[in-house]
Motif scaffolding. Structure first.
Motif, mmCIF file in Angstrom:
data_model
loop_
_atom_site.group_PDB
_atom_site.id
_atom_site.type_symbol
_atom_site.label_atom_id
_atom_site.label_comp_id
_atom_site.label_asym_id
_atom_site.label_seq_id
_atom_site.Cartn_x
_atom_site.Cartn_y
_atom_site.Cartn_z
ATOM 1 N N GLY A 1 0.846 -1.183 0.000
ATOM 2 C CA GLY A 1 0.000 0.000 0.000
ATOM 3 C C GLY A 1 0.885 1.237 0.000
ATOM 4 O O GLY A 1 1.877 1.320 -0.725
ATOM 5 N N ASP A 2 0.555 2.201 0.862
ATOM 6 C CA ASP A 2 1.373 3.399 0.977
ATOM 7 C C ASP A 2 2.651 3.146 1.761
ATOM 8 O O ASP A 2 3.579 3.956 1.725
ATOM 9 C CB ASP A 2 0.590 4.522 1.663
ATOM 10 C CG ASP A 2 -0.533 5.056 0.797
ATOM 11 O OD1 ASP A 2 -0.450 4.921 -0.435
ATOM 12 O OD2 ASP A 2 -1.497 5.604 1.363
ATOM 13 N N TRP A 3 2.703 2.029 2.490
ATOM 14 C CA TRP A 3 3.808 1.781 3.399
ATOM 15 C C TRP A 3 4.608 0.552 2.975
ATOM 16 O O TRP A 3 4.597 0.196 1.815
ATOM 17 C CB TRP A 3 3.286 1.677 4.831
ATOM 18 C CG TRP A 3 2.488 2.878 5.231
ATOM 19 C CD1 TRP A 3 1.176 2.907 5.612
ATOM 20 C CD2 TRP A 3 2.928 4.239 5.264
ATOM 21 N NE1 TRP A 3 0.781 4.192 5.886
ATOM 22 C CE2 TRP A 3 1.830 5.035 5.678
ATOM 23 C CE3 TRP A 3 4.143 4.872 4.973
ATOM 24 C CZ2 TRP A 3 1.930 6.414 5.817
ATOM 25 C CZ3 TRP A 3 4.237 6.254 5.106
ATOM 26 C CH2 TRP A 3 3.140 7.005 5.530
ATOM 27 N N SER A 4 5.306 -0.078 3.910
ATOM 28 C CA SER A 4 6.289 -1.083 3.521
ATOM 29 C C SER A 4 6.283 -2.278 4.463
ATOM 30 O O SER A 4 6.157 -2.129 5.684
ATOM 31 C CB SER A 4 7.699 -0.473 3.538
ATOM 32 O OG SER A 4 7.756 0.703 2.763
ATOM 33 N N THR A 5 6.443 -3.457 3.877
ATOM 34 C CA THR A 5 6.786 -4.649 4.639
ATOM 35 C C THR A 5 8.283 -4.860 4.505
ATOM 36 O O THR A 5 8.807 -4.966 3.401
ATOM 37 C CB THR A 5 6.027 -5.881 4.127
ATOM 38 O OG1 THR A 5 4.633 -5.716 4.394
ATOM 39 C CG2 THR A 5 6.510 -7.138 4.837
ATOM 40 N N MET A 6 8.964 -4.909 5.651
ATOM 41 C CA MET A 6 10.406 -5.101 5.664
ATOM 42 C C MET A 6 10.688 -6.600 5.704
ATOM 43 O O MET A 6 10.210 -7.316 6.587
ATOM 44 C CB MET A 6 11.031 -4.412 6.884
ATOM 45 C CG MET A 6 10.515 -2.997 7.150
ATOM 46 S SD MET A 6 10.854 -1.843 5.795
ATOM 47 C CE MET A 6 12.637 -1.740 5.882
ATOM 48 N N ARG A 7 11.484 -7.101 4.743
ATOM 49 C CA ARG A 7 11.822 -8.515 4.665
ATOM 50 C C ARG A 7 13.338 -8.659 4.629
ATOM 51 O O ARG A 7 13.996 -8.121 3.730
ATOM 52 C CB ARG A 7 11.201 -9.160 3.427
ATOM 53 C CG ARG A 7 9.676 -9.042 3.359
ATOM 54 C CD ARG A 7 9.114 -9.736 2.125
ATOM 55 N NE ARG A 7 9.366 -11.178 2.161
ATOM 56 C CZ ARG A 7 9.061 -12.007 1.145
ATOM 57 N NH1 ARG A 7 8.513 -11.514 0.031
ATOM 58 N NH2 ARG A 7 9.306 -13.309 1.249
ATOM 59 N N ALA A 8 13.914 -9.351 5.605
ATOM 60 C CA ALA A 8 15.358 -9.519 5.703
ATOM 61 C C ALA A 8 15.755 -10.916 5.244
ATOM 62 O O ALA A 8 15.158 -11.911 5.669
ATOM 63 C CB ALA A 8 15.816 -9.293 7.138
ATOM 64 N N PHE A 9 16.788 -10.978 4.385
ATOM 65 C CA PHE A 9 17.228 -12.250 3.812
ATOM 66 C C PHE A 9 18.712 -12.472 4.095
ATOM 67 O O PHE A 9 19.523 -11.548 4.010
ATOM 68 C CB PHE A 9 17.003 -12.267 2.300
ATOM 69 C CG PHE A 9 15.572 -12.102 1.894
ATOM 70 C CD1 PHE A 9 14.717 -13.189 1.841
ATOM 71 C CD2 PHE A 9 15.072 -10.839 1.576
ATOM 72 C CE1 PHE A 9 13.397 -13.039 1.476
ATOM 73 C CE2 PHE A 9 13.748 -10.680 1.200
ATOM 74 C CZ PHE A 9 12.904 -11.780 1.156
#
Length: 458
Positions: free
Chosen positions: A288-296
């Motif tokens: 959406g307007d924001w973010s999902t932070m995904r660490a790999f």
């Protein structure tokens, strides 16, 4: 070079997200910048935020607070478009229209220690940039080398990446392609650069029928020779991290080793940013307007996931700062070290590494100062304008820039005490402010074709 108004639209603070509209990429992975109106609604406090009301610094009379430069020099260029700080060194980017130059600033006498010319004009930050802030014509310092991109990008012809010795200004090598080049990172003797294909529009609003391709190059840092290259489509972000390279395409992230061998790929929404964090790569995936932070991990194993109401990011000393509806600091395991309420964007770390500055307020007309360790908001300085932001910082001041066309050419510079948030001085330029940078207690400003140096206000 752009005119003043074109500069404000394309680079001079870009004024992105001024009314909550972030700079981003469209679904085809082609660059897109939203420039909101300069008459955005201004709100002095945010409802329900006691901390904001308690720390807001009232606007004071500026009539007796003139801040005059200690010295200024005319560079002889058409424009001085950027200042890049690297430790105690400062480098200026000069534009001559169809040519450009990089120069090392001598802080003692106000001259240049060396000046290196290049064919082609300076090239602004491109789709691989991770600043989440203002597009700038800045230099990339990395591993004891300066990397500079110049070319005929506005004519959709070519660009070149130059490696320069920071001590002498000697050009070590140059890499040229009929693409728009940008540096994604430098790791273990490999310079990773991306080259976006040119699209020549028939009209102002013309867009490509198909997503554009980006070739990612692995270059030998010593010679500039191409070690490998890989082609991607609709690239929105790229970065290097411990042992590898991550590239964000429209619907996935691809991880390769530093020799260009693909190691992993993960399907996801389009990443708006990729950031190296303690051996991992963190993707800020549009949600959406924001973010999902995904660490790999380097093998593509997902370490943690966390949603943040944020669209502006910065990694500093192993901590990830995410700004949007609030400002938060995330540790390497994804836990939130601290969080402060209030809208924020355009993070800037003070030279002493103790303070985080951000553009703040619902109207994005203020400067917040946070204790970098604890997250305490030290102050909020409200600029005398509907539009203001932190432009640079010294060992004692944050320099705010605010749009004040009735008082200056377009923007004014305001010297704000780093401890109290008190306004200590104002400079009203008669030309375009391109950039501000601090070294020690001195604030340097690139204004028109001049370099100005300001000491602490009296």
């Amino acid at each position: 070079m752009p005119t003043r108004r074109q500069f404000v639209t394309a680079a001079g603070s870009a004024l992105v997200a001024l009314a909550g509209c972030p700079e981003g990429n469209d679904t085809d992975g082609n660059r897109q910048t939203t420039v909101p109106s300069a008459t955005a609604t201004r709100s002095r406090t945010e409802p329900g935020t006691d901390t904001d009301r308690e720390t807001a610094t009232p606007v004071t009379d500026e009539s007796d607070r003139d801040w005059e430069p200690d010295w200024s020099i005319e560079t002889g260029a058409d424009h001085l478009v950027a200042l890049t700080r690297d430790g105690e060194s400062l480098y200026a980017t000069l534009s001559h229209g169809d040519s450009s130059a990089i120069a090392a600033v001598d802080p003692d006498d106000g001259g240049f220690e060396w000046r290196t010319p290049f064919e082609g004009d300076a090239v602004t930050s491109s789709h691989l940039d991770q600043s989440n802030a203002r597009d700038k014509w800045s230099v990339t310092p990395a591993d004891g080398t300066l990397y500079v991109v110049t070319g005929a990008v506005d004519d959709y012809e070519w660009s070149a990446l130059h490696a320069v010795d920071p001590t002498t200004g000697e050009e070590l090598w140059s890499f040229r392609r009929e693409r728009e080049l940008a540096v994604a990172g430098v790791r273990d003797g490999t310079v990773v650069a991306g080259g976006l294909e040119f699209f020549v529009p028939d009209s102002t609003h013309d867009t490509p029928d198909e997503p554009l391709t980006t070739v990612v190059y692995g270059l030998d840092a010593a010679t500039g020779q191409v070690r490998w290259e890989r082609s991607y489509t609709a690239v929105s972000a790229a970065t290097t991290y411990a042992g590898g390279v991550a590239v964000g395409e429209r619907d996935r992230i691809v991880g390769t080793s530093l020799d260009g061998t693909e190691q992993w790929r993960v399907g996801t929404a389009q990443p708006r940013a990729l950031l190296a964090l303690d051996g991992s790569v963190v993707a800020a995936v549009a949600d959406g307007d924001w973010s999902t932070m995904r660490a790999f991990d380097p093998d593509g194993t997902e370490r943690w996931t966390r949603f943040r109401t944020a669209d502006s990011f910065l990694v500093h000393d192993g901590v990830l700062y995410a700004l949007g509806e609030s400002t938060g600091a995330l540790a390497t395991d994804g836990t939130v070290r601290w969080e402060a309420s209030g809208h924020g964007q355009w993070p800037l770390v003070a030279p002493d590494g103790e303070t985080l500055y951000a553009r703040a307020g619902i109207g994005m007309d203020s400067v917040d100062a946070f204790d970098l360790t604890r997250g305490t908001r030290r102050f909020r300085y409200e600029t005398p304008s509907n539009n203001g932001w932190p432009a640079g910082a010294t060992d004692g001041l944050v320099v705010a820039e605010a749009i004040t066309p009735e008082e200056a050419d377009f923007t004014s510079l305001l010297a704000v005490d780093e401890t109290t948030g008190e306004l200590r001085g104002v400079y009203r330029p008669a030309d375009t402010v391109f950039d501000v940078a601090g070294v020690g207690e001195t604030a340097y400003a690139a204004i028109g074709d001049e370099l100005l140096a300001f000491g602490p206000p009296e």
